[in-house]
Design a protein around this motif. Structure first.
Motif, mmCIF file in Angstrom:
data_model
loop_
_atom_site.group_PDB
_atom_site.id
_atom_site.type_symbol
_atom_site.label_atom_id
_atom_site.label_comp_id
_atom_site.label_asym_id
_atom_site.label_seq_id
_atom_site.Cartn_x
_atom_site.Cartn_y
_atom_site.Cartn_z
ATOM 1 N N LYS A 1 0.815 -1.217 0.000
ATOM 2 C CA LYS A 1 0.000 0.000 0.000
ATOM 3 C C LYS A 1 0.850 1.270 0.000
ATOM 4 O O LYS A 1 0.396 2.318 -0.445
ATOM 5 N N VAL A 2 2.086 1.185 0.494
ATOM 6 C CA VAL A 2 2.931 2.366 0.669
ATOM 7 C C VAL A 2 3.888 2.503 -0.504
ATOM 8 O O VAL A 2 4.573 1.549 -0.876
ATOM 9 N N GLU A 3 3.924 3.698 -1.101
ATOM 10 C CA GLU A 3 4.856 3.997 -2.189
ATOM 11 C C GLU A 3 6.019 4.805 -1.636
ATOM 12 O O GLU A 3 5.877 5.514 -0.643
ATOM 13 N N ASP A 4 7.164 4.709 -2.276
ATOM 14 C CA ASP A 4 8.355 5.442 -1.841
ATOM 15 C C ASP A 4 8.372 6.823 -2.502
ATOM 16 O O ASP A 4 9.049 7.047 -3.502
ATOM 17 N N ARG A 5 7.582 7.738 -1.955
ATOM 18 C CA ARG A 5 7.478 9.110 -2.469
ATOM 19 C C ARG A 5 6.982 10.016 -1.352
ATOM 20 O O ARG A 5 6.424 9.533 -0.356
ATOM 21 N N PRO A 6 7.159 11.322 -1.494
ATOM 22 C CA PRO A 6 6.596 12.236 -0.482
ATOM 23 C C PRO A 6 5.068 12.285 -0.602
ATOM 24 O O PRO A 6 4.518 12.294 -1.695
ATOM 25 N N GLU B 1 -3.185 13.092 2.781
ATOM 26 C CA GLU B 1 -3.034 11.779 2.162
ATOM 27 C C GLU B 1 -2.225 10.852 3.076
ATOM 28 O O GLU B 1 -2.532 9.662 3.208
ATOM 29 N N ALA B 2 -1.212 11.406 3.735
ATOM 30 C CA ALA B 2 -0.387 10.614 4.654
ATOM 31 C C ALA B 2 -1.195 10.166 5.867
ATOM 32 O O ALA B 2 -1.050 9.030 6.333
ATOM 33 N N LEU B 3 -2.058 11.036 6.384
ATOM 34 C CA LEU B 3 -2.880 10.659 7.536
ATOM 35 C C LEU B 3 -3.865 9.548 7.199
ATOM 36 O O LEU B 3 -4.071 8.630 7.996
ATOM 37 N N THR B 4 -4.470 9.609 6.033
ATOM 38 C CA THR B 4 -5.390 8.541 5.655
ATOM 39 C C THR B 4 -4.640 7.229 5.437
ATOM 40 O O THR B 4 -5.138 6.159 5.796
ATOM 41 N N THR C 1 -3.210 1.696 7.374
ATOM 42 C CA THR C 1 -2.181 0.690 7.636
ATOM 43 C C THR C 1 -1.971 0.417 9.116
ATOM 44 O O THR C 1 -1.121 -0.402 9.464
ATOM 45 N N ALA C 2 -2.733 1.040 10.006
ATOM 46 C CA ALA C 2 -2.583 0.808 11.445
ATOM 47 C C ALA C 2 -3.302 -0.485 11.823
ATOM 48 O O ALA C 2 -4.524 -0.533 11.886
ATOM 49 N N THR C 3 -2.527 -1.534 12.055
ATOM 50 C CA THR C 3 -3.131 -2.827 12.371
ATOM 51 C C THR C 3 -2.593 -3.423 13.662
ATOM 52 O O THR C 3 -2.947 -4.546 13.998
ATOM 53 N N ALA C 4 -1.741 -2.706 14.372
ATOM 54 C CA ALA C 4 -1.152 -3.251 15.593
ATOM 55 C C ALA C 4 -2.170 -3.248 16.725
ATOM 56 O O ALA C 4 -3.167 -2.528 16.693
ATOM 57 N N LYS C 5 -1.896 -4.040 17.757
ATOM 58 C CA LYS C 5 -2.805 -4.156 18.891
ATOM 59 C C LYS C 5 -2.461 -3.177 20.006
ATOM 60 O O LYS C 5 -2.970 -3.299 21.104
#
Length: 80
Positions: free
Chosen positions: A15-20, A25-28, A33-37
């Motif tokens: 899902k993550v691209e190597d770009r600024p 857009e970064a917050l969404t 991608t936040a899947t940790a417990k």
């Protein structure tokens, strides 16, 4: 020796691209991608384009930490 990467982490890397990214857009992307417990933390690197050599371009601020500095305040202590 390469480290094994889990299937969950591989899916997140796709899902993550190597770009600024733009801030919204970064917050969404962070929320997607936040899947940790546990409560995850974020580190932001922002280029302001200022020259700290000049006094009118210096950036100074204070931050209040959510749990303070971790030091206990003793009662009866009076600095002189």
């Amino acid at each position: 020796m390469t480290k094994k990467v889990s299937k969950r982490f591989q899916a997140l890397l796709e899902k993550v691209e190597d770009r600024p990214y733009e801030p919204l857009e970064a917050l969404t992307l962070l929320k997607d991608t936040a899947t940790a417990k546990f409560s995850e933390s974020v580190e932001a690197h922002i280029r302001l384009g200022i020259d700290p050599k000049y006094t009118d371009q210096q950036l100074r601020t204070t931050v209040i930490l959510p749990k303070g500095t971790g030091q206990n305040i003793r009662s009866g202590y009076c600095p002189r």
